[in-house]
Design an enzyme around this catalytic site. Sequence first.
Site, mmCIF file in Angstrom:
data_model
loop_
_atom_site.group_PDB
_atom_site.id
_atom_site.type_symbol
_atom_site.label_atom_id
_atom_site.label_comp_id
_atom_site.label_asym_id
_atom_site.label_seq_id
_atom_site.Cartn_x
_atom_site.Cartn_y
_atom_site.Cartn_z
ATOM 1 N N CYS A 287 0.865 -1.192 0.000
ATOM 2 C CA CYS A 287 0.000 0.000 0.000
ATOM 3 C C CYS A 287 0.897 1.236 0.000
ATOM 4 O O CYS A 287 2.070 1.157 -0.386
ATOM 5 C CB CYS A 287 -0.960 -0.024 1.184
ATOM 6 S SG CYS A 287 -0.175 0.021 2.812
ATOM 7 N N ASN B 232 2.326 1.408 4.332
ATOM 8 C CA ASN B 232 2.656 0.131 4.988
ATOM 9 C C ASN B 232 2.368 0.178 6.488
ATOM 10 O O ASN B 232 3.049 -0.472 7.289
ATOM 11 C CB ASN B 232 4.109 -0.297 4.725
ATOM 12 C CG ASN B 232 4.429 -1.749 5.090
ATOM 13 O OD1 ASN B 232 5.574 -2.076 5.411
ATOM 14 N ND2 ASN B 232 3.450 -2.627 5.063
ATOM 15 N N CYS C 247 -1.334 0.672 7.394
ATOM 16 C CA CYS C 247 -2.768 0.378 7.536
ATOM 17 C C CYS C 247 -3.185 -0.830 6.689
ATOM 18 O O CYS C 247 -3.391 -1.929 7.206
ATOM 19 C CB CYS C 247 -3.624 1.586 7.163
ATOM 20 S SG CYS C 247 -3.395 3.005 8.273
ATOM 21 N N ARG C 248 -3.311 -0.641 5.387
ATOM 22 C CA ARG C 248 -3.896 -1.693 4.546
ATOM 23 C C ARG C 248 -2.998 -2.904 4.364
ATOM 24 O O ARG C 248 -3.453 -4.044 4.540
ATOM 25 C CB ARG C 248 -4.288 -1.105 3.179
ATOM 26 C CG ARG C 248 -5.442 -0.130 3.263
ATOM 27 C CD ARG C 248 -5.572 0.664 1.990
ATOM 28 N NE ARG C 248 -4.442 1.567 1.808
ATOM 29 C CZ ARG C 248 -4.232 2.324 0.742
ATOM 30 N NH1 ARG C 248 -5.079 2.251 -0.284
ATOM 31 N NH2 ARG C 248 -3.189 3.124 0.682
ATOM 32 N N SER C 249 -1.736 -2.681 3.968
ATOM 33 C CA SER C 249 -0.918 -3.860 3.644
ATOM 34 C C SER C 249 -0.507 -4.684 4.867
ATOM 35 O O SER C 249 -0.476 -5.922 4.774
ATOM 36 C CB SER C 249 0.280 -3.509 2.755
ATOM 37 O OG SER C 249 1.146 -2.592 3.360
ATOM 38 N N ASP D 165 -8.151 3.733 1.334
ATOM 39 C CA ASP D 165 -7.233 4.096 2.410
ATOM 40 C C ASP D 165 -8.042 4.505 3.646
ATOM 41 O O ASP D 165 -8.805 5.471 3.580
ATOM 42 C CB ASP D 165 -6.367 5.256 1.922
ATOM 43 C CG ASP D 165 -5.233 5.564 2.873
ATOM 44 O OD1 ASP D 165 -5.274 5.100 4.025
ATOM 45 O OD2 ASP D 165 -4.301 6.269 2.453
HETATM 46 P P1 4NP Z 1 -1.762 2.786 4.182
HETATM 47 O O1 4NP Z 1 -2.388 4.128 4.787
HETATM 48 O O2 4NP Z 1 -1.234 3.154 2.801
HETATM 49 O O3 4NP Z 1 -2.921 1.868 4.125
HETATM 50 O O4 4NP Z 1 -0.673 2.362 5.130
HETATM 51 C C1 4NP Z 1 -1.676 5.340 4.877
HETATM 52 C C2 4NP Z 1 -0.912 5.586 5.975
HETATM 53 C C3 4NP Z 1 -0.245 6.772 6.094
HETATM 54 C C4 4NP Z 1 -0.341 7.714 5.094
HETATM 55 C C5 4NP Z 1 -1.107 7.463 3.975
HETATM 56 C C6 4NP Z 1 -1.774 6.265 3.869
HETATM 57 N N1 4NP Z 1 0.326 8.946 5.221
HETATM 58 O O5 4NP Z 1 0.196 9.791 4.332
HETATM 59 O O6 4NP Z 1 1.035 9.156 6.208
#
Ligand code: 4NP
Length: 161
Positions: free
Chosen positions: A10, A13, A15-17, A127
């Site tokens: 994602c 790294n 939340c989703r992945s 997200d």
């Molecule tokens: P992820 O979510 O891609 O599912 O881990 C996010 C976590 C942090 C951020 C964006 C998406 N960020 O911009 O900090």
Amino acid sequence: MSTASVCFVCLGNICRSPTAEGVFRGVVAGLGRAGEFTIDSAGTGAWHVGELADKRARRAAQRRGYELTSRARQVTPEDFERFDLVLAMDHDNLRELRAIAPAGMAEAKLRLLRSFEPGGTAAEVPDPYYGGDEGFEAVLDMCERAALGIVEYLDGDRGGR
Ligand code: 4NP
């Protein structure tokens, strides 16, 4: 025993992945097949490298019996050599991964996670970072729905994808 390998990717790294990684670990463990799979996750971005998964993601996963223990890292071109399958959460991730994939590797190994849901589509895993708890539940739902399709694919039933 031969092992198959998958890396979930994602943006951050956190939340989703890591959720997808934890769910997939739990599902293959439930099948008694934990030793048959190498499972990892990574982010296209580097902002959160070294961090545990977001507390909200860890809590939501724990309520369903999954432990998220991984630390964030950034994806590299070598991940396309190391893993049989690289699974992107959304179209931005896909674009970033295509841009760094060694020649021929994206076509062979890069897919969207939700293409492995029953009746898989080109839909994204949204997200959940800036939203509420329901976003994290939705991510878990999608990861759970895709897990068996991923197992079947890695088992060699690659028809149609
Ligand atoms: P992820 O979510 O891609 O599912 O881990 C996010 C976590 C942090 C951020 C964006 C998406 N960020 O911009 O900090």
